[in-house]
Design a protein around this motif. Structure first.
Motif, PDB file in Angstrom:
ATOM      1  N   ALA A 180       7.642  10.028  16.856  1.00 42.47           N
ATOM      2  CA  ALA A 180       6.631  10.505  18.136  1.00 42.47           C
ATOM      3  C   ALA A 180       6.841   9.638  19.185  1.00 42.47           C
ATOM      4  N   PRO A 181       6.659   8.194  19.020  1.00 45.54           N
ATOM      5  CA  PRO A 181       6.964   7.448  20.199  1.00 45.54           C
ATOM      6  C   PRO A 181       8.450   7.358  20.719  1.00 45.54           C
ATOM      7  N   ILE A 182       9.349   7.573  19.971  1.00 46.87           N
ATOM      8  CA  ILE A 182      10.570   7.633  20.422  1.00 46.87           C
ATOM      9  C   ILE A 182      11.017   8.848  21.278  1.00 46.87           C
ATOM     10  N   GLY A 183      10.201  10.063  20.605  1.00 48.21           N
ATOM     11  CA  GLY A 183      10.551  11.331  21.357  1.00 48.21           C
ATOM     12  C   GLY A 183       9.886  11.278  22.664  1.00 48.21           C
ATOM     13  N   ALA A 184       8.777  10.695  22.764  1.00 44.01           N
ATOM     14  CA  ALA A 184       7.835  10.802  24.057  1.00 44.01           C
ATOM     15  C   ALA A 184       8.610   9.857  25.168  1.00 44.01           C
ATOM     16  N   VAL A 185       9.238   8.620  24.519  1.00 44.61           N
ATOM     17  CA  VAL A 185       9.981   7.822  25.765  1.00 44.61           C
ATOM     18  C   VAL A 185      11.229   8.210  25.953  1.00 44.61           C
ATOM     19  N   VAL A 186      11.911   8.897  25.116  1.00 45.04           N
ATOM     20  CA  VAL A 186      13.358   9.568  25.464  1.00 45.04           C
ATOM     21  C   VAL A 186      13.088  10.717  26.298  1.00 45.04           C
ATOM     22  N   ASN A 187      12.198  11.556  26.109  1.00 49.28           N
ATOM     23  CA  ASN A 187      12.172  12.799  26.908  1.00 49.28           C
ATOM     24  C   ASN A 187      11.540  12.352  28.261  1.00 49.28           C
ATOM     25  N   ASN A 210       6.023  14.434  32.595  1.00 51.02           N
ATOM     26  CA  ASN A 210       5.021  13.994  31.694  1.00 51.02           C
ATOM     27  C   ASN A 210       4.981  14.986  30.587  1.00 51.02           C
ATOM     28  N   SER A 211       5.254  16.532  30.847  1.00 50.51           N
ATOM     29  CA  SER A 211       5.070  17.495  29.970  1.00 50.51           C
ATOM     30  C   SER A 211       6.242  17.281  28.873  1.00 50.51           C
ATOM     31  N   ALA A 212       7.407  16.868  29.084  1.00 47.54           N
ATOM     32  CA  ALA A 212       8.558  16.597  28.521  1.00 47.54           C
ATOM     33  C   ALA A 212       8.341  15.693  27.365  1.00 47.54           C
ATOM     34  N   SER A 213       7.441  14.511  27.882  1.00 45.65           N
ATOM     35  CA  SER A 213       7.035  13.249  27.263  1.00 45.65           C
ATOM     36  C   SER A 213       6.111  13.656  25.911  1.00 45.65           C
ATOM     37  N   VAL A 214       4.956  14.773  26.204  1.00 46.44           N
ATOM     38  CA  VAL A 214       4.043  15.195  25.367  1.00 46.44           C
ATOM     39  C   VAL A 214       4.833  15.976  24.415  1.00 46.44           C
ATOM     40  N   GLU A 215       5.723  16.921  24.748  1.00 44.88           N
ATOM     41  CA  GLU A 215       6.738  17.692  23.970  1.00 44.88           C
ATOM     42  C   GLU A 215       7.298  16.933  22.908  1.00 44.88           C
ATOM     43  N   GLY A 216       8.108  15.673  23.561  1.00 46.98           N
ATOM     44  CA  GLY A 216       8.984  14.997  22.645  1.00 46.98           C
ATOM     45  C   GLY A 216       8.050  14.291  21.651  1.00 46.98           C
ATOM     46  N   ALA A 217       6.746  13.921  21.761  1.00 44.57           N
ATOM     47  CA  ALA A 217       5.814  13.129  20.932  1.00 44.57           C
ATOM     48  C   ALA A 217       5.373  14.150  19.767  1.00 44.57           C
ATOM     49  N   VAL A 218       5.100  15.389  20.057  1.00 46.45           N
ATOM     50  CA  VAL A 218       4.784  16.499  19.342  1.00 46.45           C
ATOM     51  C   VAL A 218       5.784  16.810  18.177  1.00 46.45           C
ATOM     52  N   ASP A 228      29.551  17.353  26.110  1.00 50.90           N
ATOM     53  CA  ASP A 228      29.149  16.514  26.802  1.00 50.90           C
ATOM     54  C   ASP A 228      27.760  16.241  26.649  1.00 50.90           C
ATOM     55  N   TYR A 229      26.999  17.283  26.526  1.00 50.16           N
ATOM     56  CA  TYR A 229      25.530  17.228  26.380  1.00 50.16           C
ATOM     57  C   TYR A 229      25.268  16.603  25.075  1.00 50.16           C
ATOM     58  N   ARG A 230      25.907  17.209  24.048  1.00 47.62           N
ATOM     59  CA  ARG A 230      25.645  16.802  22.457  1.00 47.62           C
ATOM     60  C   ARG A 230      25.852  15.221  22.440  1.00 47.62           C
ATOM     61  N   ASP A 231      27.191  14.718  22.999  1.00 49.63           N
ATOM     62  CA  ASP A 231      27.373  13.389  23.034  1.00 49.63           C
ATOM     63  C   ASP A 231      26.561  12.635  23.520  1.00 49.63           C
ATOM     64  N   TYR A 232      26.035  12.693  24.796  1.00 47.30           N
ATOM     65  CA  TYR A 232      25.039  12.003  25.459  1.00 47.30           C
ATOM     66  C   TYR A 232      23.695  11.689  24.735  1.00 47.30           C
ATOM     67  N   LEU A 233      23.361  13.004  23.937  1.00 52.55           N
ATOM     68  CA  LEU A 233      21.970  12.739  23.475  1.00 52.55           C
ATOM     69  C   LEU A 233      21.850  12.428  21.921  1.00 52.55           C
ATOM     70  N   ASP A 234      22.923  12.499  21.317  1.00 50.41           N
ATOM     71  CA  ASP A 234      23.100  12.150  19.739  1.00 50.41           C
ATOM     72  C   ASP A 234      22.171  11.095  19.408  1.00 50.41           C
ATOM     73  N   LEU A 235      22.486   9.752  19.608  1.00 47.51           N
ATOM     74  CA  LEU A 235      21.730   8.690  18.885  1.00 47.51           C
ATOM     75  C   LEU A 235      20.342   8.995  19.382  1.00 47.51           C
ATOM     76  N   ALA A 236      19.704   8.970  20.494  1.00 53.03           N
ATOM     77  CA  ALA A 236      18.457   9.067  20.834  1.00 53.03           C
ATOM     78  C   ALA A 236      17.676  10.395  20.130  1.00 53.03           C
ATOM     79  N   LYS A 237      18.334  11.419  19.977  1.00 51.61           N
ATOM     80  CA  LYS A 237      17.620  12.626  19.485  1.00 51.61           C
ATOM     81  C   LYS A 237      17.674  12.533  17.989  1.00 51.61           C
ATOM     82  N   LEU A 238      18.609  12.055  17.263  1.00 54.91           N
ATOM     83  CA  LEU A 238      18.787  11.520  15.796  1.00 54.91           C
ATOM     84  C   LEU A 238      17.611  10.552  15.728  1.00 54.91           C
ATOM     85  N   ALA A 239      17.300   9.728  16.289  1.00 48.56           N
ATOM     86  CA  ALA A 239      16.357   8.486  16.128  1.00 48.56           C
ATOM     87  C   ALA A 239      14.640   9.446  16.187  1.00 48.56           C
TER      88      ALA A 239
END
Length: 249
Positions: free
Chosen positions: A210-217, A93-101, A191-202
């Motif tokens: 904001a909604p993508i960051g919340a859901v992804v995190n 839940n903390s990560a979701s809030v951080e991702g939204a912000v 490994d880490y960068r390739d795994y997260l690339d698309l989600a974190k770019l979006a």
């Protein structure tokens, strides 16, 4: 064997099957494309990114000031895992809030998400390790945390390689280096960068960040929590087997 032990064995068996299954065609193609892209990137860029991630992870993983929950040996495995799930939920839940912000702030705040989210994930792993009775001040335990992290955020092909190490940790740990500098940081960051690339770019796209960051995190933290629980369950199972063998001697 009680009902919870049966449940634990079933969950662990399913997870191990997922870790050991061969990469699907799409996974192999994606991994190949990412490999080609990484070959195009100049080596000096790889070195700079590797050094940045290495220093960032080291700063987090050697955080001597972290307070971790105390291990209670009197708890059953079911009671212990109830506490662990509660901790994972809190971090999720903390990560979701951080991702939204950070997602709401566009590119600049999106860049700030990387160290913040990394800290949340690593701190969660420290808490999970402690609740399973492992000393997070021990260098070998910190290596185990790094390998768990890498296992969670890598391709299926890499998981096939790493799972044997996790599954046979008591044997592998004898050959661990005496310094975090000797860890394979380049492979770790790729490994880490390739795994997260698309989600974190979006996440950096205005309006939808904001909604993508919340859901992804949210999902990535929950994903890591599942990997952590099953990684430590493997060690719990090995300890039970060793204990039973000792009693039968």
């Amino acid at each position: 064997m009680d009902n919870y032990q049966h449940y634990l064995e079933a969950e662990l068996g399913l997870w191990l099957y997922e870790m050991k299954k061969p990469p699907a065609l799409f996974n192999r193609l994606t991994h190949a494309v990412q490999g080609k892209i990484n070959e195009i990137i100049p080596e000096k860029v790889h070195r700079a990114i590797t050094l940045a991630i290495e220093n960032m992870v080291k700063a987090v993983i050697t955080g001597s000031g972290w307070v971790v929950p105390k291990y209670n040996a009197a708890l059953t495995i079911q009671e212990r895992e109830k506490r662990i799930r509660e901790r994972i939920k809190w971090y999720r839940n903390s990560a979701s809030v951080e991702g939204a912000v950070t997602g709401a702030g566009g590119i600049l705040l999106g860049l700030a998400d990387f160290p913040a989210f990394l800290t949340i994930k690593m701190k969660m792993l420290f808490d999970v390790a402690s609740l399973y009775g492992k000393s997070t001040s021990d260098l070998q335990e910190r290596f185990f945390i790094l390998y768990l992290f890498q296992l969670a955020f890598s391709s299926q092909q890499r998981r096939n390689d790493i799972i044997g190490l996790i599954e046979n940790w008591d044997t592998y740990r004898k050959d661990l280096p005496n310094n975090l500098n000797d860890f394979d940081w380049k492979t770790f960051q790729l490994d880490y960068r390739d795994y997260l690339d698309l989600a974190k770019l979006a996440q950096m796209v205005p309006l939808i960040g904001a909604p993508i960051g919340a859901v992804v995190n949210y999902r990535l933290t929950e994903h890591l929590g599942r990997f952590a629980m099953n990684g430590y369950r493997l060690r719990y199972k090995a300890e039970l087997i060793a204990q039973e063998a000792g009693e039968n001697d």
